[in-house]
Write a protein that holds these residues in place. Structure first.
Motif, PDB file in Angstrom:
ATOM      1  N   ILE A  89      10.125   6.306  -5.682  1.00 39.33           N
ATOM      2  CA  ILE A  89       9.654   5.222  -4.818  1.00 39.33           C
ATOM      3  C   ILE A  89       8.134   5.176  -4.901  1.00 39.33           C
ATOM      4  CG2 ILE A  89       9.610   4.292  -2.467  1.00 39.33           C
ATOM      5  CD1 ILE A  89      12.200   5.802  -1.933  1.00 39.33           C
ATOM      6  N   ASP A  90       7.623   4.166  -5.571  1.00 44.98           N
ATOM      7  CA  ASP A  90       6.189   4.107  -5.839  1.00 44.98           C
ATOM      8  C   ASP A  90       5.347   4.096  -4.566  1.00 44.98           C
ATOM      9  OD1 ASP A  90       6.671   4.077  -8.539  1.00 44.98           O
ATOM     10  OD2 ASP A  90       6.551   1.887  -8.730  1.00 44.98           O
ATOM     11  N   ARG A  91       5.875   3.492  -3.500  1.00 43.98           N
ATOM     12  CA  ARG A  91       5.067   3.337  -2.291  1.00 43.98           C
ATOM     13  C   ARG A  91       4.976   4.607  -1.458  1.00 43.98           C
ATOM     14  NH1 ARG A  91       6.020  -0.431   1.912  1.00 43.98           N
ATOM     15  NH2 ARG A  91       3.867   0.152   2.409  1.00 43.98           N
ATOM     16  N   LEU A  92       5.776   5.605  -1.755  1.00 40.45           N
ATOM     17  CA  LEU A  92       5.782   6.823  -0.938  1.00 40.45           C
ATOM     18  C   LEU A  92       5.186   7.992  -1.710  1.00 40.45           C
ATOM     19  CD1 LEU A  92       9.255   6.653   0.847  1.00 40.45           C
ATOM     20  CD2 LEU A  92       6.992   6.183   1.810  1.00 40.45           C
ATOM     21  N   HIS A  93       4.286   8.709  -1.028  1.00 43.70           N
ATOM     22  CA  HIS A  93       3.642   9.864  -1.646  1.00 43.70           C
ATOM     23  C   HIS A  93       3.708  11.043  -0.685  1.00 43.70           C
ATOM     24  CE1 HIS A  93       0.915  12.345  -3.926  1.00 43.70           C
ATOM     25  NE2 HIS A  93       0.102  12.461  -2.883  1.00 43.70           N
TER      26      HIS A  93
ATOM     27  N   LEU B 108      13.651   4.868   4.398  1.00 39.69           N
ATOM     28  CA  LEU B 108      13.726   3.660   5.224  1.00 39.69           C
ATOM     29  C   LEU B 108      13.012   3.859   6.550  1.00 39.69           C
ATOM     30  CD1 LEU B 108      17.472   2.681   4.625  1.00 39.69           C
ATOM     31  CD2 LEU B 108      15.442   1.671   3.547  1.00 39.69           C
ATOM     32  N   SER B 109      13.179   5.034   7.152  1.00 32.23           N
ATOM     33  CA  SER B 109      12.507   5.313   8.431  1.00 32.23           C
ATOM     34  C   SER B 109      11.007   5.474   8.254  1.00 32.23           C
ATOM     35  CB  SER B 109      13.093   6.583   9.064  1.00 32.23           C
ATOM     36  OG  SER B 109      14.415   6.376   9.476  1.00 32.23           O
TER      37      SER B 109
ATOM     38  N   SER C 167       0.830  -1.198   0.000  1.00 26.39           N
ATOM     39  CA  SER C 167       0.000   0.000   0.000  1.00 26.39           C
ATOM     40  C   SER C 167       0.868   1.254   0.000  1.00 26.39           C
ATOM     41  CB  SER C 167      -0.918   0.011   1.218  1.00 26.39           C
ATOM     42  OG  SER C 167      -0.147   0.001   2.402  1.00 26.39           O
ATOM     43  N   THR C 168       0.321   2.321  -0.550  1.00 28.21           N
ATOM     44  CA  THR C 168       1.032   3.591  -0.589  1.00 28.21           C
ATOM     45  C   THR C 168       1.074   4.211   0.798  1.00 28.21           C
ATOM     46  OG1 THR C 168       0.394   3.992  -2.874  1.00 28.21           O
ATOM     47  CG2 THR C 168       1.038   5.906  -1.569  1.00 28.21           C
ATOM     48  N   VAL C 169       2.235   4.705   1.187  1.00 27.22           N
ATOM     49  CA  VAL C 169       2.398   5.406   2.450  1.00 27.22           C
ATOM     50  C   VAL C 169       2.428   6.901   2.152  1.00 27.22           C
ATOM     51  CG1 VAL C 169       3.889   5.797   4.441  1.00 27.22           C
ATOM     52  CG2 VAL C 169       3.637   3.483   3.492  1.00 27.22           C
TER      53      VAL C 169
END
Length: 462
Positions: A36-40, A349-350, A12-14
């Motif tokens: 980074i696809d997961r981070l918005h 990473l965090s 899921s996107t974060v």
């Protein structure tokens, strides 16, 4: 064969919020998360929203996705895939995100933003060491109460060093000292006799005869320090970062001014030995900073981090020395190091650790084991405002010192609680700033610091 970890990894996107979004650290994070696809980056907060929009556009974000919002209604309208840009951090209470990255560098504003995030159920990745040095304990405890994560951000030295220290402890290694290099190396050119530190350059021909430690390590270090006395090597940011590390590890400074040895990387295990073994330390368990000495063309330490440990079995460490690891000449100490810190390039990473695993850097909650304090550089008159500024967030007229909390006066004022306050009375040169010296300290910071001191006392009395 299927990779089980990959198959079960969260997808899921974060959505993250970022304060201080116009700053240098923020830029590195925003640039990195584009790939980074997961981070918005759902919410960007900065006092300069138009400048934030311009920065994001420069980084390749679609201007149509960037929405400057002045109130909660406009913020709600920007939720669907857009990026809300706000000037008022209080709007974070109404925003849709999972993790706040706090990067203002402002003790008061950063504390308030983090409190807003935590009390509304959001994790906090703390990049602002200035905030952490005063409010870290209070914010971590508040996060525990609300079931969210408070953590320093990987990519800056505090989190990197806390993680590195915990790794050495997990391995059963006997840690004598941990630390980091100063931000900028001392690059000595034997052909010219000059040494350069970023944009500073001075004549230092004496270094040509000081490139090895010799039999008397402290004497060589004193001679090197004299040779580069024309350079400003110590920085308030260094003291602050080591204070944050102390709070997360329980290690403390060996001296309030830190040793700041001018050292080559291969010498660190000899330099950070105990005094009885020829090094600079009066006791084990220290945090410190060194100035990298290197020649042109040699690799930089890049503001990286290190741990010096006692070696134990001599055969093991003789084998490791043969493989190029840094072992002292006596064989009793070794230095394990990471020669980098990548700022916002690593901070994803965090963010993902907090969102996916509810994991903070290091297993222990921060407590004020050290106090980042200040001594008056000269006489300071009542009514003086202690302005904060510059790249390293210096406090005007005040020299940073890092004190072992067990030895510091109980009423010592943390440097970044004193910042922006007005002096209530005259302060003589060399005096420590005390809480009662401040006429108008920020009440939120005072409350946070008192909470921290109380928790430390309670922990020690258990």
């Amino acid at each position: 064969m299927q990779d089980t970890d990959a198959a079960t990894a969260p997808t899921s996107t974060v959505r993250y919020a970022l304060t201080g979004a116009r700053g240098g650290f923020a830029r590195t994070l925003l640039a990195q998360t584009r790939g980074i696809d997961r981070l918005h980056p759902a919410v960007l907060c900065d006092l300069d929203p138009e400048g934030t929009v311009a920065l994001c556009t420069e980084l390749g974000y679609d201007p149509a996705d960037l929405h400057v919002c002045a109130d909660a209604a406009e913020l709600a309208a920007a939720k669907d895939g857009g990026i809300a840009v706000i000037a008022d951090a209080a709007l974070l209470a109404h925003a849709d995100y999972e993790v706040l990255v706090e990067a203002t560098g402002s003790p008061g504003a950063g504390t308030r933003a983090a409190r807003t995030a935590i009390t509304t159920g959001h994790h906090v990745v703390m990049v602002s060491k200035e905030v952490a040095s005063v409010s870290g304990t209070a914010l971590a405890d508040l996060a525990d109460e609300h079931g969210v994560v408070y953590t320093p951000g990987i990519g800056d030295q505090p989190a990197n060093l806390v993680e590195w220290y915990e790794r050495t402890r997990l391995l059963g290694l006997d840690v004598v000292a941990v630390g980091k290099s100063g931000e900028y190396d001392l690059v000595f050119d034997p052909a010219t006799g000059r040494v350069k530190q970023l944009d500073q350059e001075v004549d230092a021909p004496a270094l040509a005869d000081l490139l090895t430690l010799g039999p008397d390590v402290p004497a060589t270090l004193r001679a090197r320090a004299e040779a580069v006395a024309g350079l400003t090597r110590a920085a308030t940011a260094d003291y602050c970062e080591m204070g944050v590390v102390a709070d997360h590890t329980g290690l403390v400074p060996d001296t309030e001014s830190l040793h700041y040895p001018v050292a080559r990387v291969a010498e660190l295990a000899d330099v950070y030995a105990l005094a009885e073994d020829g090094g600079v330390l009066s006791r084990p368990g220290a945090v410190d900073v060194f100035s990298v000495l290197r020649l042109p063309g040699e690799a930089s330490f890049a503001g990286g981090v290190f741990a010096v440990v006692r070696t134990g079995d001599p055969v093991t460490w003789e084998l490791l020395a043969q493989k190029g690891h840094v072992v002292s000449r006596s064989g009793r100490y070794a230095c394990l190091y990471l020669p980098y810190h990548l700022m916002g390039v690593e901070t994803p990473l965090s963010i993902l650790d907090a969102a996916d695993r509810h994991r903070a850097a290091g297993p222990r909650r921060p407590r004020p084991h050290a106090v980042l304090a200040g001594r008056a550089r000269g006489p300071l008159a009542a009514g003086t405002r202690l302005d904060m500024g510059g790249h390293h967030h210096d406090v005007a007229g005040v020299a940073p010192v890092l004190l072992d909390a067990a030895q510091a006066p109980a009423d010592t004022a943390p440097l970044y609680l004193a910042a922006h306050a007005t002096l209530a009375r005259d302060i003589p040169a060399g005096a420590l700033l005390r809480l009662d010296d401040l006429a108008d300290p920020d009440g939120v910071l005072v409350d946070a610091w008192r909470h921290a001191r109380t928790r430390l006392v309670n922990d020690r009395n258990r």
